[in-house]
Motif scaffolding. Structure first.
Motif, PDB file in Angstrom:
ATOM      1  N   VAL A  41       0.046   3.368  -8.367  1.00 32.52           N
ATOM      2  CA  VAL A  41       0.512   4.759  -8.454  1.00 32.52           C
ATOM      3  C   VAL A  41       1.663   4.859  -9.443  1.00 32.52           C
ATOM      4  O   VAL A  41       1.708   5.768 -10.283  1.00 32.52           O
ATOM      5  CB  VAL A  41       0.935   5.277  -7.061  1.00 32.52           C
ATOM      6  N   LYS A  42       2.589   3.903  -9.363  1.00 33.27           N
ATOM      7  CA  LYS A  42       3.739   3.901 -10.272  1.00 33.27           C
ATOM      8  C   LYS A  42       3.292   3.707 -11.716  1.00 33.27           C
ATOM      9  O   LYS A  42       3.874   4.296 -12.653  1.00 33.27           O
ATOM     10  CB  LYS A  42       4.711   2.797  -9.873  1.00 33.27           C
ATOM     11  N   LYS A  43       2.251   2.920 -11.907  1.00 36.88           N
ATOM     12  CA  LYS A  43       1.742   2.635 -13.249  1.00 36.88           C
ATOM     13  C   LYS A  43       0.986   3.818 -13.842  1.00 36.88           C
ATOM     14  O   LYS A  43       0.745   3.868 -15.052  1.00 36.88           O
ATOM     15  CB  LYS A  43       0.844   1.397 -13.194  1.00 36.88           C
ATOM     16  N   GLY A  44       0.600   4.773 -12.984  1.00 38.55           N
ATOM     17  CA  GLY A  44      -0.047   5.981 -13.506  1.00 38.55           C
ATOM     18  C   GLY A  44      -1.503   6.166 -13.123  1.00 38.55           C
ATOM     19  O   GLY A  44      -2.217   6.938 -13.772  1.00 38.55           O
ATOM     20  N   LEU A  45      -1.954   5.484 -12.072  1.00 40.45           N
ATOM     21  CA  LEU A  45      -3.340   5.664 -11.642  1.00 40.45           C
ATOM     22  C   LEU A  45      -3.548   7.086 -11.146  1.00 40.45           C
ATOM     23  O   LEU A  45      -2.781   7.601 -10.336  1.00 40.45           O
ATOM     24  CB  LEU A  45      -3.677   4.671 -10.521  1.00 40.45           C
ATOM     25  N   THR A  46      -4.595   7.735 -11.651  1.00 41.96           N
ATOM     26  CA  THR A  46      -4.944   9.100 -11.263  1.00 41.96           C
ATOM     27  C   THR A  46      -6.446   9.191 -11.048  1.00 41.96           C
ATOM     28  O   THR A  46      -7.205   8.285 -11.413  1.00 41.96           O
ATOM     29  CB  THR A  46      -4.557  10.108 -12.365  1.00 41.96           C
ATOM     30  N   PHE A  47      -6.895  10.303 -10.490  1.00 45.79           N
ATOM     31  CA  PHE A  47      -8.330  10.499 -10.328  1.00 45.79           C
ATOM     32  C   PHE A  47      -9.010  10.701 -11.685  1.00 45.79           C
ATOM     33  O   PHE A  47     -10.182  10.359 -11.842  1.00 45.79           O
ATOM     34  CB  PHE A  47      -8.615  11.672  -9.399  1.00 45.79           C
ATOM     35  N   GLU A  48      -8.287  11.243 -12.643  1.00 44.15           N
ATOM     36  CA  GLU A  48      -8.864  11.359 -13.983  1.00 44.15           C
ATOM     37  C   GLU A  48      -9.161   9.983 -14.556  1.00 44.15           C
ATOM     38  O   GLU A  48     -10.246   9.733 -15.090  1.00 44.15           O
ATOM     39  CB  GLU A  48      -7.913  12.112 -14.909  1.00 44.15           C
ATOM     40  N   GLY A  87      -5.468  -2.449  -7.899  1.00 40.89           N
ATOM     41  CA  GLY A  87      -4.628  -1.548  -7.123  1.00 40.89           C
ATOM     42  C   GLY A  87      -5.393  -0.488  -6.362  1.00 40.89           C
ATOM     43  O   GLY A  87      -4.784   0.384  -5.730  1.00 40.89           O
ATOM     44  N   TYR A  88      -6.725  -0.563  -6.385  1.00 38.13           N
ATOM     45  CA  TYR A  88      -7.577   0.432  -5.730  1.00 38.13           C
ATOM     46  C   TYR A  88      -8.613  -0.338  -4.912  1.00 38.13           C
ATOM     47  O   TYR A  88      -9.705  -0.634  -5.369  1.00 38.13           O
ATOM     48  CB  TYR A  88      -8.236   1.321  -6.784  1.00 38.13           C
ATOM     49  N   MET A  89      -8.238  -0.691  -3.715  1.00 35.99           N
ATOM     50  CA  MET A  89      -9.056  -1.542  -2.850  1.00 35.99           C
ATOM     51  C   MET A  89     -10.004  -0.685  -2.017  1.00 35.99           C
ATOM     52  O   MET A  89      -9.581   0.093  -1.167  1.00 35.99           O
ATOM     53  CB  MET A  89      -8.149  -2.364  -1.934  1.00 35.99           C
ATOM     54  N   VAL A  90     -11.292  -0.832  -2.271  1.00 36.89           N
ATOM     55  CA  VAL A  90     -12.301  -0.001  -1.616  1.00 36.89           C
ATOM     56  C   VAL A  90     -13.014  -0.779  -0.514  1.00 36.89           C
ATOM     57  O   VAL A  90     -13.505  -1.890  -0.736  1.00 36.89           O
ATOM     58  CB  VAL A  90     -13.345   0.502  -2.630  1.00 36.89           C
ATOM     59  N   VAL A 141       0.828  -1.209   0.000  1.00 38.39           N
ATOM     60  CA  VAL A 141       0.000   0.000   0.000  1.00 38.39           C
ATOM     61  C   VAL A 141       0.864   1.262   0.000  1.00 38.39           C
ATOM     62  O   VAL A 141       1.765   1.418   0.826  1.00 38.39           O
ATOM     63  CB  VAL A 141      -0.932   0.010   1.228  1.00 38.39           C
ATOM     64  N   ARG A 142       0.563   2.152  -0.938  1.00 37.38           N
ATOM     65  CA  ARG A 142       1.259   3.451  -0.991  1.00 37.38           C
ATOM     66  C   ARG A 142       0.677   4.402   0.038  1.00 37.38           C
ATOM     67  O   ARG A 142       1.392   5.122   0.719  1.00 37.38           O
ATOM     68  CB  ARG A 142       1.141   4.047  -2.405  1.00 37.38           C
ATOM     69  N   PHE A 143      -0.666   4.442   0.130  1.00 31.12           N
ATOM     70  CA  PHE A 143      -1.351   5.261   1.121  1.00 31.12           C
ATOM     71  C   PHE A 143      -2.815   4.830   1.177  1.00 31.12           C
ATOM     72  O   PHE A 143      -3.287   4.074   0.327  1.00 31.12           O
ATOM     73  CB  PHE A 143      -1.248   6.758   0.786  1.00 31.12           C
ATOM     74  N   GLU A 144      -3.517   5.321   2.177  1.00 29.75           N
ATOM     75  CA  GLU A 144      -4.951   5.068   2.310  1.00 29.75           C
ATOM     76  C   GLU A 144      -5.722   6.378   2.177  1.00 29.75           C
ATOM     77  O   GLU A 144      -5.277   7.425   2.647  1.00 29.75           O
ATOM     78  CB  GLU A 144      -5.275   4.407   3.647  1.00 29.75           C
TER      79      GLU A 144
END
Length: 237
Positions: free
Chosen positions: A145-152, A124-127, A44-47
């Protein structure tokens, strides 16, 4: 479907006063999972989200194109690539849907929109959601995050999924990152959304025929569309 229109206007009035970034709506690709993954602490990078702080997640539909007339994604706060530690998080989603004359089908449609979010699972986005508290806690992986996940990208994945549903025309999503004072106002709106949905259900079940003793009377009196629905259902019966 206009029983929530005043609450959409109230939501928009709160959000338009904030310093937001409008993100691009576009076709996005990402590996989507069929079940929620479990991310270990070291992955996990952050929560996102803090159950002990003020945050909220809610969804509101309308058939009024003047309220929600096109797909949009907004971000208030830092994007995923700029978040360095655990932080608070809220999300609001507004829908434009086809009008559904049958109140029972309309209610089912409202509930379905709310449940559909559990099927949107980007890798990679565990809700972790709490429908009782109207909150989300999210673990975001280092790899994502490293792969480029963004809110957009996330916003577009949500929009693409929802628009595969019959009757969904447009989706607008607001991602709210960090501790924001105005979130307390959105929490109050979310509570009203729940009250309207409960009143909607109550009317269809026809639990109490006498409005004078109904605990939801004040809600119906405030929202003309609910009053019209109540009388139309009773007339049919």
């Amino acid at each position: 479907m206009n029983v929530y229109d005043n609450l959409i206007k109230e939501t928009q009035d709160i959000l338009k006063k904030q310093d937001f970034t409008q993100l691009k709506v576009r076709k996005c690709d990402w590996n989507m999972l069929t079940a929620n993954e479990f991310l270990m602490g070291k992955e996990v990078r952050f929560e996102l989200g803090d159950r002990f702080k003020e945050s909220v997640v809610y969804h509101v539909p309308t058939s009024d194109k003047t309220l929600v007339g096109e797909d949009k994604i907004f971000l208030i706060g830092n994007d995923l690539q700029n978040i360095k530690a655990d932080t608070n998080f809220s999300r609001v989603t507004l829908f434009n849907i086809d009008d559904i004359p049958d109140p029972n089908k309309a209610y089912i449609g409202v509930r379905r929109l709310g449940y559909e979010r559990y099927k949107i699972i980007p890798e990679g986005y565990m809700v972790l959601s709490s429908s009782f508290e109207n909150k989300e806690n999210v673990r975001v992986s280092k790899k994502a995050v490293k792969k480029g996940l963004t809110f957009e990208l996330l916003g577009n994945l949500y929009i693409q999924h929802y628009k595969q549903m019959a009757g969904v025309n447009n989706v607008q999503i607001f991602f709210i990152v960090g501790d924001q004072d105005f979130v307390k106002d959105l929490i109050q709106v979310s509570q009203k959304v729940n009250e309207v949905t409960n009143a909607f259900d109550h009317i269809l079940k026809n639990v109490i025929l006498d409005c004078d003793v109904c605990p939801l009377k004040t809600i119906c009196e405030e929202i003309e569309a609910l009053r019209e629905l109540h009388f139309s259902v009773n007339d049919k019966k």
